[in-house]
Design an enzyme around this catalytic site. Structure first.
Site, PDB file in Angstrom:
ATOM      1  N   LYS A 105       0.843  -1.195   0.000  1.00 25.62           N
ATOM      2  CA  LYS A 105       0.000   0.000   0.000  1.00 25.62           C
ATOM      3  C   LYS A 105       0.881   1.250   0.000  1.00 25.62           C
ATOM      4  O   LYS A 105       1.520   1.573   0.990  1.00 25.62           O
ATOM      5  CB  LYS A 105      -0.890   0.026   1.245  1.00 25.62           C
ATOM      6  CG  LYS A 105      -1.946   1.110   1.156  1.00 25.62           C
ATOM      7  CD  LYS A 105      -2.346   1.690   2.483  1.00 25.62           C
ATOM      8  CE  LYS A 105      -1.433   2.758   2.958  1.00 25.62           C
ATOM      9  NZ  LYS A 105      -1.509   4.026   2.191  1.00 25.62           N
ATOM     10  N   GLU A 126      10.520   1.275   9.975  1.00 27.46           N
ATOM     11  CA  GLU A 126      11.556   2.230   9.543  1.00 27.46           C
ATOM     12  C   GLU A 126      10.941   3.608   9.676  1.00 27.46           C
ATOM     13  O   GLU A 126      10.092   3.985   8.871  1.00 27.46           O
ATOM     14  CB  GLU A 126      11.939   1.955   8.080  1.00 27.46           C
ATOM     15  CG  GLU A 126      12.659   0.644   7.873  1.00 27.46           C
ATOM     16  CD  GLU A 126      14.089   0.658   8.388  1.00 27.46           C
ATOM     17  OE1 GLU A 126      14.552   1.710   8.869  1.00 27.46           O
ATOM     18  OE2 GLU A 126      14.742  -0.390   8.322  1.00 27.46           O
ATOM     19  N   CYS A 160      14.614  10.251   5.022  1.00 25.53           N
ATOM     20  CA  CYS A 160      14.523   9.911   6.448  1.00 25.53           C
ATOM     21  C   CYS A 160      15.861  10.141   7.139  1.00 25.53           C
ATOM     22  O   CYS A 160      15.914  10.635   8.253  1.00 25.53           O
ATOM     23  CB  CYS A 160      14.068   8.473   6.608  1.00 25.53           C
ATOM     24  SG  CYS A 160      15.003   7.343   5.579  1.00 25.53           S
ATOM     25  N   GLU A 180      11.845  16.450  13.690  1.00 27.34           N
ATOM     26  CA  GLU A 180      12.179  16.175  12.287  1.00 27.34           C
ATOM     27  C   GLU A 180      11.431  17.146  11.382  1.00 27.34           C
ATOM     28  O   GLU A 180      10.206  17.173  11.385  1.00 27.34           O
ATOM     29  CB  GLU A 180      11.765  14.745  11.930  1.00 27.34           C
ATOM     30  CG  GLU A 180      12.107  14.413  10.502  1.00 27.34           C
ATOM     31  CD  GLU A 180      11.607  13.040  10.042  1.00 27.34           C
ATOM     32  OE1 GLU A 180      10.486  12.647  10.394  1.00 27.34           O
ATOM     33  OE2 GLU A 180      12.360  12.390   9.302  1.00 27.34           O
TER      34      GLU A 180
HETATM   35  P1  NAD Z   1       3.113   8.485   7.393  1.00 24.93           P
HETATM   36  O1  NAD Z   1       3.414   7.759   8.640  1.00 24.93           O
HETATM   37  O2  NAD Z   1       2.141   9.584   7.407  1.00 24.93           O
HETATM   38  O3  NAD Z   1       2.605   7.469   6.264  1.00 24.93           O
HETATM   39  C1  NAD Z   1       3.335   6.329   5.866  1.00 24.93           C
HETATM   40  C2  NAD Z   1       2.386   5.300   5.309  1.00 24.93           C
HETATM   41  O4  NAD Z   1       1.544   4.811   6.349  1.00 24.93           O
HETATM   42  C3  NAD Z   1       1.461   5.816   4.222  1.00 24.93           C
HETATM   43  O5  NAD Z   1       1.319   4.821   3.230  1.00 24.93           O
HETATM   44  C4  NAD Z   1       0.167   6.012   4.989  1.00 24.93           C
HETATM   45  O6  NAD Z   1      -0.980   5.988   4.161  1.00 24.93           O
HETATM   46  C5  NAD Z   1       0.199   4.835   5.928  1.00 24.93           C
HETATM   47  N1  NAD Z   1      -0.650   4.939   7.122  1.00 24.93           N
HETATM   48  C6  NAD Z   1      -1.187   6.054   7.699  1.00 24.93           C
HETATM   49  N2  NAD Z   1      -1.886   5.735   8.810  1.00 24.93           N
HETATM   50  C7  NAD Z   1      -1.774   4.398   8.965  1.00 24.93           C
HETATM   51  C8  NAD Z   1      -2.236   3.457   9.941  1.00 24.93           C
HETATM   52  N3  NAD Z   1      -2.959   3.838  11.011  1.00 24.93           N
HETATM   53  N4  NAD Z   1      -1.906   2.144   9.804  1.00 24.93           N
HETATM   54  C9  NAD Z   1      -1.146   1.730   8.755  1.00 24.93           C
HETATM   55  N5  NAD Z   1      -0.684   2.569   7.784  1.00 24.93           N
HETATM   56  C10 NAD Z   1      -0.995   3.882   7.890  1.00 24.93           C
HETATM   57  O7  NAD Z   1       4.529   8.970   6.834  1.00 24.93           O
HETATM   58  P2  NAD Z   1       4.814   9.898   5.566  1.00 24.93           P
HETATM   59  O8  NAD Z   1       4.453  11.306   5.922  1.00 24.93           O
HETATM   60  O9  NAD Z   1       4.256   9.269   4.341  1.00 24.93           O
HETATM   61  O10 NAD Z   1       6.400   9.761   5.462  1.00 24.93           O
HETATM   62  C11 NAD Z   1       7.308  10.607   6.065  1.00 24.93           C
HETATM   63  C12 NAD Z   1       7.939   9.933   7.264  1.00 24.93           C
HETATM   64  O11 NAD Z   1       8.532   8.694   6.883  1.00 24.93           O
HETATM   65  C13 NAD Z   1       9.086  10.751   7.837  1.00 24.93           C
HETATM   66  O12 NAD Z   1       9.007  10.747   9.237  1.00 24.93           O
HETATM   67  C14 NAD Z   1      10.327  10.000   7.383  1.00 24.93           C
HETATM   68  O13 NAD Z   1      11.463  10.201   8.166  1.00 24.93           O
HETATM   69  C15 NAD Z   1       9.840   8.598   7.429  1.00 24.93           C
HETATM   70  N6  NAD Z   1      10.687   7.728   6.592  1.00 24.93           N
HETATM   71  C16 NAD Z   1      11.481   6.805   7.200  1.00 24.93           C
HETATM   72  C17 NAD Z   1      12.329   6.009   6.434  1.00 24.93           C
HETATM   73  C18 NAD Z   1      13.218   4.982   7.057  1.00 24.93           C
HETATM   74  O14 NAD Z   1      13.676   4.101   6.346  1.00 24.93           O
HETATM   75  N7  NAD Z   1      13.502   5.041   8.337  1.00 24.93           N
HETATM   76  C19 NAD Z   1      12.350   6.171   5.051  1.00 24.93           C
HETATM   77  C20 NAD Z   1      11.532   7.141   4.469  1.00 24.93           C
HETATM   78  C21 NAD Z   1      10.695   7.903   5.258  1.00 24.93           C
END
Ligand code: NAD
Length: 468
Positions: free
Chosen positions: A167, A240, A274, A371
């Protein structure tokens, strides 16, 4: 407006209900995608569960298919990249590199050998530890690197013999749907299912009883929700999550030499990495010169829509994130922070904040403590190196960190003192498929990549055979 559909059980599936996808360079929708229903979630999980029964049995076939996935992504990169650039914002050549990177990950896992560990093999018995697949994996990805982060999950999950329901983020679903469509040509039906929809779709998928492993990349806040949901059903998780990576500059560097590396360590992908540099600690005596260098580099950066030639940085991906970063810059200003480059929205269309350098800030300012995930970088002056290390370690995050110095030995020693999953010396963001990547503290649980990342998609089994 073109509509993009999902892949379920090897079939292309579209829906009457559609969600718009916004091009952040203009703040306007440019395409739409399917919106999965609860029935689609069930169909996808049932298909993945059915496919698992045979997929898990044939490792040679899985390796061959991983190789074919690598080849087809290479072949389709020029088709997928413009859509990735438009939905995410990144420059087109970076979008191409991202897809080539994903192809490389599939290629790496096609060849990775993880041998069983033999604990005892004598006249009495043979005891070995083998790796077994887990079952249906939910792969949930964010919007900063939709394609490569998907490959970090799919390739090791498939090598181990799992099947996947993926997803993507609602901000960047299209490139993942295109990847699914491309891989549909090579993978057996049901091995990869990709659904698009809102955040609630992610929650629904993580609750499904036949999903046995959740591989999640995203924010700390969502990661905590995923973990608490997984706990009810004891699903395996890899998380992650976000980072607030410090870069510590030591007093022996030449600011002219390190500025470019620090700049791109912070601003690559418009700061939406990230493990980008999210704060720089610099000794007093080098502060002004380094700041002048960084400000100069920032002002020379070509910012614009990713599809325009020569653009170095695109917009921030979505309105919510754009407003969050602007609010953090305002918070820094209200607490005495000085803007030496950028600082204000560029143009009146799209979500552009040119690279913004903020000085005269420290603990207690959101841009330093949290962040930002965007084009704003705080520079923190330090007198005492031990204090700088304590500040670098003094957050809930622990994804990456770097040390910048002429002395590799000193740099390596300090790098080991930093609380982070990856620490770099004279570099930041250097990653490879064979290198485990994951966070300490709130930045995550488990790792991706390398043999360690593969093992996260397995459960170990001891086979103890009595010989006599
Ligand atoms: P987010 O947590 O808002 O969303 C990530 C994903 O989770 C999306 O697909 C979203 O639709 C889904 N999601 C939302 N609510 C959910 C729930 N209750 N249950 C399951 N899935 C759900 O994050 P974002 O804004 O898309 O991404 C940015 C964040 O991701 C930043 O904090 C960044 O640092 C982090 N990130 C981490 C890594 C890593 O490898 N550590 C890599 C890239 C991004």
């Amino acid at each position: 407006m073109q509509s993009y559909g999902m892949v379920i059980d090897g079939r292309a599936v579209n829906t009457k209900d559609q969600d718009p996808v916004i091009n952040p360079a203009f703040g306007e929708p440019f395409a739409t995608c399917a919106r999965a229903s609860t029935d689609h979630v069930n169909e996808a999980v049932v298909a993945a569960k059915k496919a698992f029964a045979t997929w898990r049995k044939d490792e040679a076939l899985r390796r061959a298919k991983l190789g074919e996935c690598a080849a087809i992504l290479q072949a389709k990169a020029a088709e997928i990249a413009p859509i990735l650039s438009q939905e995410q914002g990144k420059p087109l050549n970076h979008a191409m590199m991202e897809i080539f990177g994903a192809s490389m990950w599939f290629g790496y896992y096609a060849g990775l050998q993880v041998e069983p560990e033999v604990l005892q093999d004598d006249g009495d018995k043979r005891v070995e530890v083998v790796r077994k697949p887990i079952g249906v994996v939910a792969a949930i990805t964010p919007w900063n690197f939709p394609v490569i982060l998907l490959s970090w999950k799919l390739a090791p999950a498939f090598l181990a013999g799992n099947t996947v329901v993926a997803k993507p983020s609602p901000f960047t679903p299209l490139s993942s749907l295109m990847v699914a469509e491309a891989l549909r040509e090579v993978l057996p039906a049901g091995v990869l299912n990709v659904l698009s929809g809102g955040n609630e779709l992610g929650a629904e998928l993580t609750r499904h009883p036949d999903v046995r492993k959740i591989s999640f990349t995203g924010s700390v806040a969502t990661g905590k929700k995923v973990m608490s949901c997984a706990a009810e059903d004891l699903k395996r998780v890899t998380l992650e999550l976000g980072g607030n990576d410090p870069a510590i500059v030591l007093d022996d560097v030449d600011p002219d030499q390190v500025a470019e590396g620090l700049f791109w360590g912070a601003f690559q992908n418009s700061g939406q990495v990230c493990s980008a540099i999210k704060r720089i600690y610099v000794p007093e005596k080098l502060h002004d010169k380094l700041v002048a260098n960084l400000a100069d580099r920032a002002k020379r950066t070509k910012v614009g829509p990713g599809m325009e030639p020569d653009v170095e940085l695109g917009p921030i991906n979505n309105r919510m994130q754009f407003e969050k970063v602007l609010a953090m810059v305002e918070d820094a200003k209200s607490k005495g922070g000085k803007i030496v480059a950028g600082g204000a929205r560029l143009g009146d269309k799209g979500y552009f904040l040119p690279p913004t350098i903020v000085t005269d800030v420290g603990r207690g300012v959101k841009l330093v403590d949290d962040e930002q995930f965007g084009t704003a970088l705080p520079i923190v002056k330090y007198k005492d190196l031990d204090d700088a290390i304590a500040q670098a370690n003094g957050t809930h995050y622990g994804l990456g960190a770097s040390v910048w110095t002429k002395s590799v030995a000193r740099g390596t020693e300090i790098a080991r003192e930093l609380d982070a999953g990856t620490t770099w010396v004279n570099n930041h963001l250097d990653l490879s498929p064979m290198q485990p990547f994951g966070g300490h503290k709130w930045s995550g649980i488990g790792v991706e990549n390398g043999s360690w990342g593969y093992k996260e998609f397995t459960q170990l089994q001891v086979v103890s055979t009595k010989k006599s």
